[in-house]
Write an enzyme that holds these catalytic residues in place. Structure first.
Site, PDB file in Angstrom:
ATOM      1  N   SER A  78       0.801  -1.230   0.000  1.00 31.41           N
ATOM      2  CA  SER A  78       0.000   0.000   0.000  1.00 31.41           C
ATOM      3  C   SER A  78       0.825   1.268   0.000  1.00 31.41           C
ATOM      4  CB  SER A  78      -0.950   0.017   1.206  1.00 31.41           C
ATOM      5  OG  SER A  78      -0.222  -0.027   2.410  1.00 31.41           O
ATOM      6  N   ASP A 375      -2.388   8.390   8.269  1.00 35.74           N
ATOM      7  CA  ASP A 375      -3.343   7.528   8.963  1.00 35.74           C
ATOM      8  C   ASP A 375      -2.570   6.632   9.927  1.00 35.74           C
ATOM      9  OD1 ASP A 375      -2.211   5.485   7.462  1.00 35.74           O
ATOM     10  OD2 ASP A 375      -3.925   5.219   6.135  1.00 35.74           O
ATOM     11  N   HIS A 378       0.245   4.881   7.320  1.00 30.95           N
ATOM     12  CA  HIS A 378       0.899   5.425   6.130  1.00 30.95           C
ATOM     13  C   HIS A 378       1.363   6.869   6.337  1.00 30.95           C
ATOM     14  CE1 HIS A 378      -2.056   2.349   4.857  1.00 30.95           C
ATOM     15  NE2 HIS A 378      -1.107   1.985   4.022  1.00 30.95           N
TER      16      HIS A 378
END
Length: 412
Positions: A78, A375, A378
């Protein structure tokens, strides 16, 4: 008698799994009402350096002798996913607001990037003159000449091992990502002809790999997934397994004519807001076990890079020390203009907003450029900008044996 390092690790592993088990049901009950995914621990690997790799995508915008730009082929999780998971039935998604709120090309709408703006790869690509971001492989628009600028195969929740990320239901493992590049490679042959296609892939393209964090956070350290042999496997045994699989995957890419590689190691995954929150740590503390596992993997990854440079003729593998790069940003955050490196800008739960992933009901900070983390897992675009700068400048402490510009311009 003083416990051995492995005994200390095993004790920490037992404690970590116990904490996860006790919190698991609470997470699910909090997440389900909002239709959000479970902790996307995947990208928290910000440290996972993975970020770096994304930068590679940028580097891929290599310029050859006649001034044309090359391509970036991006593999990972991600940290570098640009939207592949949008097209998968998966719990790991970032195509919901307020993700992408600062991503200007989309007008602030979510694109599937796990951050508020650009990834490291986006930023580096722009700096190196790349005309287009690498298109997600699963995007219906990833056909025709657009693939000559690069393709992104990265997937939130993906890992080196096929079992990694099972908690998210669907994700693209590294093996599958390489399978997909095999399809792209055949398409390039059809577009350019065999001879020019081989030159394009070998001389004008950069292959960035940013993966590994999920193999710890969403596999080895996750009790619901650590079944069978995983339960009894030692930390070093698991790391050796990872390195063996990654060696095979990189060799497959080499046999498909890839020659310019950049590999990012795993960052300080014990320092992300999620880990600090569930372990109830002070602001300046990190969880020791995940970081120790990352360091063990990173040491062997560095050896792997040296071995591949020696044993694969014509190939150049660049090592990106994401761990130290991200740790510097976390420890000395105020030096770089941040207000916090412990609390997520977008999230909910606990002291550091580190339990529930970013979504429509999340608490959102106003000063997004003052947070290292977007977040619970990340980095923010502001952090990505600083990381990209280091990759472009090429401090040998973080990128060796050359920086991204030098790799791009390398004549093979």
């Amino acid at each position: 008698m003083i416990p051995t390092v492995d005994q200390q690790l095993q004790s920490g592993l037992t404690k970590h799994k116990s904490i996860f088990t006790s919190l698991s049901d609470n997470y699910k009950s909090l997440i389900s009402p909002f239709n959000l995914s479970p902790p996307l621990m995947d990208s928290n690997h910000m440290a996972a350096g993975l970020l770096l790799l994304v930068a590679f995508k940028v580097a891929a915008a290599a310029a050859d002798g006649d001034g044309t730009l090359g391509a970036s082929y991006i593999f990972g999780d991600s940290l570098v996913d640009a939207g592949n998971n949008n097209f998968l039935p998966t719990l790991s998604k970032a195509n919901i607001k307020p993700n992408g709120i600062d991503f200007k090309p989309s007008g602030g709408n979510p694109t599937g990037r796990y951050t508020n703006g650009r990834t490291i790869g986006d930023i580096i690509g722009e700096e190196l003159g790349q005309p287009h971001y690498a298109v997600p492989f699963l995007d219906p628009n990833s056909t025709g000449e657009v693939i000559l600028h690069g393709v992104n195969y990265a997937s939130g929740g993906g890992g080196i091992m096929n079992a990694t990320g099972r908690i998210f239901v669907n994700r693209l493992s590294m093996d599958i990502q390489v399978d997909y590049f095999t399809i792209t490679r055949k398409q390039i042959d059809k577009l350019l002809g065999a001879s020019k296609a081989r030159e394009h892939v070998m001389k004008k393209s950069i292959f960035s790999i940013s993966i590994g964090s999920n193999d710890f956070l969403n596999n080895y350290l996750l009790p619901v997934l650590s079944i069978g042999a995983r339960v009894s496997q030692t930390p070093d045994g698991f790391v050796d397994d990872l390195i063996g699989h990654l060696r095979s995957q990189l060799t497959r890419l080499y046999k498909l004519d890839a020659r310019k590689f950049i590999l990012g190691n795993v960052g300080p995954i014990g320092c992300i807001p999620y880990q600090r929150t569930i372990n109830q740590l002070n602001e300046n503390e990190c969880v020791a076990l995940p970081n120790e596992l990352a360091l063990r993997y990173n040491a062997k990854l560095k050896d792997l890079v040296a071995q591949l440079n020696d044993n694969l003729p014509g190939a150049t593998f660049v090592h990106a020390n994401v761990y130290d790069l991200v740790l510097e940003l976390i420890v000395n955050y105020d030096k770089y203009g941040f207000k916090t490196a412990s609390k997520a800008c977008c999230g909910n739960g606990g002291q550091y907003a580190g339990i529930i992933p970013c979504g429509p009901t999340s608490t959102l900070c106003e000063d997004r450029d003052k947070h290292v983390f977007w977040d619970p897992y990340h980095p923010s675009e502001a952090a990505n900008l600083l990381i990209a700068k280091q990759l472009l400048q090429g401090d040998p402490k973080y990128v060796s044996p050359m920086n991204l510009k030098q790799l791009r311009d390398l004549n093979l």
